[in-house]
Scaffold this active site. Sequence first.
Site, PDB file in Angstrom:
ATOM      1  N   TYR A   1      39.814  31.766  34.580  1.00 28.50           N
ATOM      2  CA  TYR A   1      39.346  33.273  34.337  1.00 28.50           C
ATOM      3  C   TYR A   1      38.052  32.959  35.629  1.00 28.50           C
ATOM      4  O   TYR A   1      38.270  33.802  36.393  1.00 28.50           O
ATOM      5  CB  TYR A   1      37.861  33.229  33.273  1.00 28.50           C
ATOM      6  CG  TYR A   1      37.702  34.588  33.180  1.00 28.50           C
ATOM      7  CD1 TYR A   1      37.941  35.459  32.770  1.00 28.50           C
ATOM      8  CD2 TYR A   1      36.465  34.753  33.565  1.00 28.50           C
ATOM      9  CE1 TYR A   1      37.861  36.803  32.882  1.00 28.50           C
ATOM     10  CE2 TYR A   1      35.794  36.194  33.805  1.00 28.50           C
ATOM     11  CZ  TYR A   1      36.506  37.186  33.685  1.00 28.50           C
ATOM     12  OH  TYR A   1      35.547  38.387  33.736  1.00 28.50           O
ATOM     13  N   SER A  33      34.364  39.624  38.427  1.00 26.94           N
ATOM     14  CA  SER A  33      33.375  39.051  37.517  1.00 26.94           C
ATOM     15  C   SER A  33      32.170  38.903  38.113  1.00 26.94           C
ATOM     16  O   SER A  33      32.314  38.207  39.805  1.00 26.94           O
ATOM     17  CB  SER A  33      33.828  38.643  36.834  1.00 26.94           C
ATOM     18  OG  SER A  33      33.271  38.023  36.169  1.00 26.94           O
TER      19      SER A  33
END
Length: 212
Positions: A107, A94
């Site tokens: 995350y 990401s």
Amino acid sequence: IERAGPGGIETLQGDVRRYADMEQALAAAVGRFGGVDIVVNNAGIQHVAPVHEFPLDKWDAIIAINLSSAFHAIRSALPGMLTRRWGRIVNIASAHGLVASPFKSAYVSAKHGLVGLTKTVALETAGKGITCNAICPGYVLTPLVEKQIDDQAKVHKIPRDEVISKVILERQPSKEFVKIEEVAALTVFLCTEGAASITGTSISIDGGWTAQ
């Protein structure tokens, strides 16, 4: 998927948090196809909260699903790849594997860890016909992001369209979601012989987010 190419499809149900399930999946794939040449790690969940309020069970689940599951899959697949001296490992990380945002401690930690795992595997397999790379997308309109949009709309008490433009895509200069097909195309390229010398990299596909 079956219409896209030969070979057939085998689907398996399991929990990516459990190494035994991953081993079983790899063994089934080897039994069905004779080996595992490509691994794409793409499992992920999200939860948003301040660090001091972050639920412990959510932290553990995000680290397990977003990071440890990739380690499990790679660990299971590597012996066969090393024997055949060919393999492609693609970790879907990401933009949050390269930069941080508030309220996403688990995350961001998991995705940074996935980038680090990518580099380590690439170094260990260099010169052995195996590559390992990370793709770092910005916001892609997946079910995970759809849920974030709904959650943010409730938190900020603003309409969905405003959440997309002012919250979700605020840091993505293109102001457009990355298309799933774009991530897929880059994944396919990294699995070709044309990408044989690309390893240990983190490739951004984020509409300019991490260029800032």
